[in-house]
Write a protein that holds these residues in place. Sequence first.
Motif, PDB file in Angstrom:
ATOM      1  N   ALA A  59       0.920  -1.280  -0.127  1.00 33.40           N
ATOM      2  CA  ALA A  59      -0.039  -0.004  -0.332  1.00 33.40           C
ATOM      3  C   ALA A  59       0.906   1.411  -0.174  1.00 33.40           C
ATOM      4  O   ALA A  59       0.650   1.963  -0.975  1.00 33.40           O
ATOM      5  CB  ALA A  59      -1.294  -0.167   1.691  1.00 33.40           C
ATOM      6  N   ILE A  60       2.393   1.042   0.575  1.00 38.12           N
ATOM      7  CA  ILE A  60       2.601   2.510   1.089  1.00 38.12           C
ATOM      8  C   ILE A  60       2.937   2.165  -0.988  1.00 38.12           C
ATOM      9  O   ILE A  60       3.490   3.979  -1.591  1.00 38.12           O
ATOM     10  CB  ILE A  60       3.759   2.358   1.765  1.00 38.12           C
ATOM     11  N   VAL A  61       4.231   1.662  -0.995  1.00 40.19           N
ATOM     12  CA  VAL A  61       4.715   1.626  -2.446  1.00 40.19           C
ATOM     13  C   VAL A  61       3.190   2.283  -3.585  1.00 40.19           C
ATOM     14  O   VAL A  61       4.391   2.927  -4.445  1.00 40.19           O
ATOM     15  CB  VAL A  61       4.941   0.159  -3.106  1.00 40.19           C
ATOM     16  N   ARG A  62       2.037   1.913  -3.623  1.00 36.74           N
ATOM     17  CA  ARG A  62       0.806   1.938  -4.476  1.00 36.74           C
ATOM     18  C   ARG A  62       0.726   3.846  -4.264  1.00 36.74           C
ATOM     19  O   ARG A  62       0.907   3.599  -4.937  1.00 36.74           O
ATOM     20  CB  ARG A  62       0.020   1.272  -3.909  1.00 36.74           C
ATOM     21  N   SER A  63       1.128   4.004  -2.849  1.00 32.71           N
ATOM     22  CA  SER A  63       0.736   5.107  -2.411  1.00 32.71           C
ATOM     23  C   SER A  63       2.279   6.462  -3.164  1.00 32.71           C
ATOM     24  O   SER A  63       1.814   7.457  -3.694  1.00 32.71           O
ATOM     25  CB  SER A  63       0.630   6.306  -0.959  1.00 32.71           C
ATOM     26  N   ALA A  64       3.221   6.038  -3.245  1.00 32.09           N
ATOM     27  CA  ALA A  64       4.443   6.647  -3.824  1.00 32.09           C
ATOM     28  C   ALA A  64       4.123   7.211  -4.841  1.00 32.09           C
ATOM     29  O   ALA A  64       4.789   7.753  -6.096  1.00 32.09           O
ATOM     30  CB  ALA A  64       5.569   6.234  -3.285  1.00 32.09           C
ATOM     31  N   ILE A  65       3.659   5.485  -6.103  1.00 32.38           N
ATOM     32  CA  ILE A  65       3.867   5.416  -6.910  1.00 32.38           C
ATOM     33  C   ILE A  65       2.329   6.466  -8.079  1.00 32.38           C
ATOM     34  O   ILE A  65       3.034   7.594  -8.826  1.00 32.38           O
ATOM     35  CB  ILE A  65       3.238   4.158  -7.528  1.00 32.38           C
ATOM     36  N   ARG A  66       1.704   6.732  -6.814  1.00 29.72           N
ATOM     37  CA  ARG A  66      -0.075   7.493  -7.449  1.00 29.72           C
ATOM     38  C   ARG A  66       0.930   8.854  -7.539  1.00 29.72           C
ATOM     39  O   ARG A  66       0.828   9.861  -8.527  1.00 29.72           O
ATOM     40  CB  ARG A  66      -0.785   7.800  -6.571  1.00 29.72           C
ATOM     41  N   ILE A  67       1.714   9.060  -6.466  1.00 27.65           N
ATOM     42  CA  ILE A  67       2.261  10.473  -6.500  1.00 27.65           C
ATOM     43  C   ILE A  67       2.965  11.853  -7.312  1.00 27.65           C
ATOM     44  O   ILE A  67       3.192  12.281  -7.929  1.00 27.65           O
ATOM     45  CB  ILE A  67       3.000  10.638  -4.595  1.00 27.65           C
ATOM     46  N   ALA A  68       3.906   9.908  -7.754  1.00 26.90           N
ATOM     47  CA  ALA A  68       5.227  10.308  -9.238  1.00 26.90           C
ATOM     48  C   ALA A  68       4.556  10.655  -9.871  1.00 26.90           C
ATOM     49  O   ALA A  68       4.877  11.542 -10.616  1.00 26.90           O
ATOM     50  CB  ALA A  68       6.149   8.824  -8.467  1.00 26.90           C
ATOM     51  N   GLY A  69       3.695   9.211  -9.661  1.00 24.01           N
ATOM     52  CA  GLY A  69       2.716  10.057 -11.882  1.00 24.01           C
ATOM     53  C   GLY A  69       2.346  11.352 -11.361  1.00 24.01           C
ATOM     54  O   GLY A  69       2.035  12.258 -12.563  1.00 24.01           O
ATOM     55  N   ALA A  70       1.743  11.837 -10.363  1.00 26.41           N
ATOM     56  CA  ALA A  70       0.557  13.140 -10.682  1.00 26.41           C
ATOM     57  C   ALA A  70       1.588  14.392 -10.100  1.00 26.41           C
ATOM     58  O   ALA A  70       1.187  15.122 -11.031  1.00 26.41           O
ATOM     59  CB  ALA A  70      -0.273  12.955  -9.276  1.00 26.41           C
ATOM     60  N   GLU A  71       2.601  14.079  -9.970  1.00 23.37           N
ATOM     61  CA  GLU A  71       3.715  15.111  -9.592  1.00 23.37           C
ATOM     62  C   GLU A  71       4.976  14.934 -10.024  1.00 23.37           C
ATOM     63  O   GLU A  71       5.471  16.240  -9.082  1.00 23.37           O
ATOM     64  CB  GLU A  71       3.534  15.722  -8.207  1.00 23.37           C
ATOM     65  N   GLY A  72       5.809  13.904 -10.043  1.00 23.44           N
ATOM     66  CA  GLY A  72       6.836  13.904 -10.420  1.00 23.44           C
ATOM     67  C   GLY A  72       7.472  13.182  -9.411  1.00 23.44           C
ATOM     68  O   GLY A  72       7.146  12.927  -7.591  1.00 23.44           O
ATOM     69  N   LEU A  73       8.745  12.586  -9.748  1.00 21.54           N
ATOM     70  CA  LEU A  73       9.679  11.741  -8.481  1.00 21.54           C
ATOM     71  C   LEU A  73       9.686  12.960  -7.561  1.00 21.54           C
ATOM     72  O   LEU A  73       9.701  11.934  -6.116  1.00 21.54           O
ATOM     73  CB  LEU A  73      11.173  10.820  -9.017  1.00 21.54           C
ATOM     74  N   ALA A  74      10.285  13.956  -7.503  1.00 19.23           N
ATOM     75  CA  ALA A  74      11.054  15.118  -6.940  1.00 19.23           C
ATOM     76  C   ALA A  74       9.696  14.805  -5.507  1.00 19.23           C
ATOM     77  O   ALA A  74       9.881  15.707  -4.440  1.00 19.23           O
ATOM     78  CB  ALA A  74      11.152  16.266  -7.055  1.00 19.23           C
ATOM     79  N   ARG A  94       8.270   1.217   9.393  1.00 18.94           N
ATOM     80  CA  ARG A  94       8.309  -0.239   9.919  1.00 18.94           C
ATOM     81  C   ARG A  94       7.868  -1.262   8.323  1.00 18.94           C
ATOM     82  O   ARG A  94       8.224  -2.328   8.458  1.00 18.94           O
ATOM     83  CB  ARG A  94       6.742  -0.834  10.909  1.00 18.94           C
ATOM     84  N   HIS A  95       7.621  -0.310   7.448  1.00 20.98           N
ATOM     85  CA  HIS A  95       7.675  -1.373   6.503  1.00 20.98           C
ATOM     86  C   HIS A  95       9.031  -1.125   5.165  1.00 20.98           C
ATOM     87  O   HIS A  95       9.044  -1.759   4.933  1.00 20.98           O
ATOM     88  CB  HIS A  95       6.680  -1.063   5.334  1.00 20.98           C
ATOM     89  N   VAL A  96       9.820   0.416   5.190  1.00 17.44           N
ATOM     90  CA  VAL A  96      10.505   0.979   4.805  1.00 17.44           C
ATOM     91  C   VAL A  96      11.797   1.338   5.171  1.00 17.44           C
ATOM     92  O   VAL A  96      11.443   2.280   6.247  1.00 17.44           O
ATOM     93  CB  VAL A  96      10.202   1.509   3.289  1.00 17.44           C
ATOM     94  N   SER A  97      12.589   1.589   5.435  1.00 17.72           N
ATOM     95  CA  SER A  97      13.817   2.019   6.041  1.00 17.72           C
ATOM     96  C   SER A  97      14.118   3.424   5.226  1.00 17.72           C
ATOM     97  O   SER A  97      14.463   4.121   6.426  1.00 17.72           O
ATOM     98  CB  SER A  97      15.531   1.382   5.920  1.00 17.72           C
ATOM     99  N   GLY A  98      13.920   4.368   4.660  1.00 17.74           N
ATOM    100  CA  GLY A  98      13.579   5.310   4.447  1.00 17.74           C
ATOM    101  C   GLY A  98      13.313   5.663   2.419  1.00 17.74           C
ATOM    102  O   GLY A  98      12.551   4.243   1.804  1.00 17.74           O
ATOM    103  N   LYS A  99      13.245   6.699   1.880  1.00 17.49           N
ATOM    104  CA  LYS A  99      12.991   7.400   0.439  1.00 17.49           C
ATOM    105  C   LYS A  99      13.913   5.985  -0.418  1.00 17.49           C
ATOM    106  O   LYS A  99      13.467   5.584  -1.071  1.00 17.49           O
ATOM    107  CB  LYS A  99      13.426   8.568   0.491  1.00 17.49           C
ATOM    108  N   ASP A 100      14.809   5.993   0.003  1.00 12.80           N
ATOM    109  CA  ASP A 100      15.586   5.442  -1.089  1.00 12.80           C
ATOM    110  C   ASP A 100      15.437   3.845  -1.448  1.00 12.80           C
ATOM    111  O   ASP A 100      14.885   3.261  -2.019  1.00 12.80           O
ATOM    112  CB  ASP A 100      17.222   4.916  -1.106  1.00 12.80           C
ATOM    113  N   GLU A 101      14.652   3.028   0.078  1.00 12.88           N
ATOM    114  CA  GLU A 101      14.387   1.855  -0.073  1.00 12.88           C
ATOM    115  C   GLU A 101      13.005   1.950  -0.904  1.00 12.88           C
ATOM    116  O   GLU A 101      12.758   0.835  -1.526  1.00 12.88           O
ATOM    117  CB  GLU A 101      14.363   1.191   0.794  1.00 12.88           C
ATOM    118  N   LEU A 102      12.218   2.753  -0.374  1.00  9.52           N
ATOM    119  CA  LEU A 102      10.996   3.174  -0.996  1.00  9.52           C
ATOM    120  C   LEU A 102      11.214   2.896  -2.924  1.00  9.52           C
ATOM    121  O   LEU A 102      10.762   3.339  -3.321  1.00  9.52           O
ATOM    122  CB  LEU A 102       9.675   4.637  -0.415  1.00  9.52           C
ATOM    123  N   VAL A 103      11.665   3.613  -2.771  1.00  6.05           N
ATOM    124  CA  VAL A 103      12.088   4.190  -4.602  1.00  6.05           C
ATOM    125  C   VAL A 103      12.849   2.605  -5.399  1.00  6.05           C
ATOM    126  O   VAL A 103      11.692   2.355  -6.155  1.00  6.05           O
ATOM    127  CB  VAL A 103      13.154   5.358  -4.796  1.00  6.05           C
TER     128      VAL A 103
END
Length: 262
Positions: A59-74, A94-103
């Motif tokens: 769910a966290i990854v899907r949310s991040a993908i939606r944000i990147a698609g709408a506004e860019g990776l930055a 609790r699920h990802v160690s930080g932004k690098d792992e999330l990307v």
Amino acid sequence: MRCAQCGDELAAAERGRPRRYCSRSCQARAYRARKDGGGLNRRSAPRTERARGELDRAAIVRSAIRIAGAEGLAAVSMRAVAASNGVAAMALYRHVSGKDELVRAMVDAVVAESRSPDRDSGDWRAVLEHQARQEWALYQRHPWVLAVLASTRPPLGSSVLAMVDRSMTALAGHFDADTSLSVYLLVSGYVQGMALLLTAEEEARRDSGVGYERWWSARRDHLAGTAGVRYPWLAEVSSEARLDDWFEFGLQRVLDGIGARR
């Protein structure tokens, strides 16, 4: 007393100041969360928010993908992803160690969308052609991923490695491993170079509200009238946008060159 990061029970300190974290790992996660702008932890978050904070990694990854698609990776940050899920930023650690792992997880998820060849035909050119078109389609769906993959240090998750492996396996009987990797990089580098047009167009369309078709048609008609004598080809070039046609033309020429190298 409970850990301020994960909420587990804490053993009472024998002496000195009371402990706030159950381990150095939780202490490090809390520090990263504060650095990324997470203002709430499990101790300070309201009960309703903690109940909603039972996220999973997908769910966290899907949310991040939606944000990147709408506004860019930055625009993707731990704080932004947490806000989109209605939780504190610390809940994400609790699920990802930080932004690098999330990307890395985001890239692996979108690459996994690519379709494998229907069957192993044994035709190296057919496999590379299919893979190139799948990569081209990937950048059309998710322009933000280009900046991550077009690197000498791309994230090497299972989906990314599987994508490379399909090409390397198809080339194995025709080139040695080093040459096969060079061939893969040649084709993928061509796709990524053409995809720069896609990402630039996406940004220009978002900023101006004018699509490439309208922009080029207006410029071409104007130039053909004012500079047509000096540049007669301007009057002959089609006014239609043909990014896919240009991509296909170049792809076939690249594959022709690889075939001649064999």
